[in-house]
Design a protein around this motif. Sequence first.
Motif, PDB file in Angstrom:
ATOM      1  N   LYS A 103      -1.286 -24.708   5.783  1.00 51.26           N
ATOM      2  CA  LYS A 103      -1.900 -23.370   5.889  1.00 51.26           C
ATOM      3  C   LYS A 103      -2.910 -23.188   4.763  1.00 51.26           C
ATOM      4  O   LYS A 103      -3.955 -22.552   4.951  1.00 51.26           O
ATOM      5  N   ALA A 190      -3.333 -10.609   4.717  1.00 50.54           N
ATOM      6  CA  ALA A 190      -3.366  -9.254   5.268  1.00 50.54           C
ATOM      7  C   ALA A 190      -2.864  -9.276   6.715  1.00 50.54           C
ATOM      8  O   ALA A 190      -3.074 -10.241   7.442  1.00 50.54           O
ATOM      9  N   LYS A 218       5.766 -14.949  22.276  1.00 52.80           N
ATOM     10  CA  LYS A 218       6.475 -15.642  21.196  1.00 52.80           C
ATOM     11  C   LYS A 218       7.894 -15.123  20.970  1.00 52.80           C
ATOM     12  O   LYS A 218       8.742 -15.848  20.485  1.00 52.80           O
TER      13      LYS A 218
HETATM   14  P1  AMP Z   1       1.075 -18.448  12.751  1.00 52.06           P
HETATM   15  O1  AMP Z   1       2.026 -19.593  12.803  1.00 52.06           O
HETATM   16  O2  AMP Z   1       0.255 -18.403  11.511  1.00 52.06           O
HETATM   17  O3  AMP Z   1       0.263 -18.288  14.016  1.00 52.06           O
HETATM   18  O4  AMP Z   1       1.981 -17.145  12.787  1.00 52.06           O
HETATM   19  C1  AMP Z   1       2.974 -16.956  13.780  1.00 52.06           C
HETATM   20  C2  AMP Z   1       2.875 -15.572  14.338  1.00 52.06           C
HETATM   21  O5  AMP Z   1       2.959 -14.596  13.305  1.00 52.06           O
HETATM   22  C3  AMP Z   1       1.563 -15.292  15.029  1.00 52.06           C
HETATM   23  O6  AMP Z   1       1.590 -15.730  16.356  1.00 52.06           O
HETATM   24  C4  AMP Z   1       1.464 -13.788  14.925  1.00 52.06           C
HETATM   25  O7  AMP Z   1       2.259 -13.163  15.914  1.00 52.06           O
HETATM   26  C5  AMP Z   1       2.083 -13.495  13.579  1.00 52.06           C
HETATM   27  N1  AMP Z   1       1.063 -13.442  12.538  1.00 52.06           N
HETATM   28  C6  AMP Z   1       0.602 -14.456  11.768  1.00 52.06           C
HETATM   29  N2  AMP Z   1      -0.355 -14.054  10.917  1.00 52.06           N
HETATM   30  C7  AMP Z   1      -0.522 -12.735  11.131  1.00 52.06           C
HETATM   31  C8  AMP Z   1      -1.374 -11.726  10.562  1.00 52.06           C
HETATM   32  N3  AMP Z   1      -2.218 -12.001   9.565  1.00 52.06           N
HETATM   33  N4  AMP Z   1      -1.289 -10.476  11.053  1.00 52.06           N
HETATM   34  C9  AMP Z   1      -0.411 -10.174  12.039  1.00 52.06           C
HETATM   35  N5  AMP Z   1       0.421 -11.063  12.612  1.00 52.06           N
HETATM   36  C10 AMP Z   1       0.383 -12.328  12.165  1.00 52.06           C
END
Ligand code: AMP
Length: 427
Positions: A103, A190, A218
């Motif tokens: 990340k 954020a 999800k």
């Molecule tokens: P990621 O693996 O980074 O995609 O995060 C998994 C899930 O967390 C995403 O599918 C979103 O539902 C939620 N998520 C991740 N980052 C954010 C963010 N900055 N704001 C809101 N929801 C988030």
Amino acid sequence: MKVLVIGGGGREHAIAWKLSQSPKVTRVFVAPGNGGTALNPKFENLPITDVVALREWAQQEKIGLTVVGPEAPLAAGVVDEFRAHGLRIFGPTKAAAQLESSKAFSKAFMRRHGIPTADYDTFTDPALAHAFIDRLGAPIVIKADGLAAGKGVVVAMNLQEAHDAVDFMLVDNKYGVTHNAGGARVVIEAFLEGEEASFIVLCDGKNVAALATSQDHKRLKDGDEGPNTGGMGAYSPAPVVTADVHARAMREIILPTIRGMEKDGIPFTGFLYAGLMIDAQGRPKTLEFNCRMGDPETQPILMRLKSDMLDLLNAAIDGKLDQVDLQWDRRPALGVVMAAHNYPEDPRKGDAITGLPADHDDAVVFHAGTVLQDGVVRTSGGRVLCVTVLADSLRLAQNRAYDVARGIHFDGMQYRRDIGHRAIKTP
Ligand code: AMP
Ligand code: GLY
């Protein structure tokens, strides 16, 4: 031509299924595969997961093309290994796969190249992370660096949850990964509001071909509630990705990413999956990058793909994606995931599955966590099946998928009853 699909989930079953429709494909090997690929006489499962052993086997068998499903073998360098020995393989190198595997890498990359994403900072020191959270306030999102099988993200709705997440990831060192030499690292960013969509493209290092749009669900429970999972269902197309949103995503996110990777000396080849958050004004931001297709998004997407997938992957490997014209079935497709007892915490294995129907052109039950034992298909993982249907409308696809699902049984099975609800307007 003999082809190899690396992986053993629903996505890999769907890739194998699609590749097997090509008249040029004589045999599809799936490593390690699952109960569904074991049942199909056109496929052969291969119980190898080690990257070097796979490469040796592929050389011996004269495999003409290999495609990689999951992120783990990509992050382990399977593409580098195959290429170093002159084998044709579609996927990103280990260096390019960092777009997903780290990340911190992907956020720094997006910042450097002006790609829209949530504001963020990276921390190894818990005290600084706690101070940052107090400064930004909640809701706020904490992400463990490194692959954490979808469990490394905490969307904290209040400060307590955010501080707890930092302690869990940095102090307990739960997701400490080796590539940052010792300490664990978190990204804190954020919170973004809007609707999510999966934007998946094929890249050959320079050119891009967008796949049909899709969305997944999800959360485990109806109404998008309960714990996060790998995805409980998906459909294609995603109405939230209008032509305008599509154009913006290509112009503001996908193309700058491909150009940026090229400029940084790590050209991206493979499937690139941008998880988008689309705000009320139709502005997409990047939540994350994956360097693979989505699971279960792949299942409905590939049901709609009319083009020959072998030709497509060959064009991508040869850097000729600018010459392909993807053909899609105009009908929508929808997939319902049937998960094991106690998924996602601690899915039970070994439950016998009955009532599996034969495949049809417009309805296929893709297997994920299944195994074929003495003629019986049993559960062997969290997400077990994905019932995928193509129909004249999303509503019809949904009805038929649930009809099929109702005919299938295994003890403890759980599935959502509302897959597609965002895209199906109530009359
Ligand atoms: P990621 O693996 O980074 O995609 O995060 C998994 C899930 O967390 C995403 O599918 C979103 O539902 C939620 N998520 C991740 N980052 C954010 C963010 N900055 N704001 C809101 N929801 C988030
Ligand atoms: N369905 C989400 C993913 O594949 O990451």
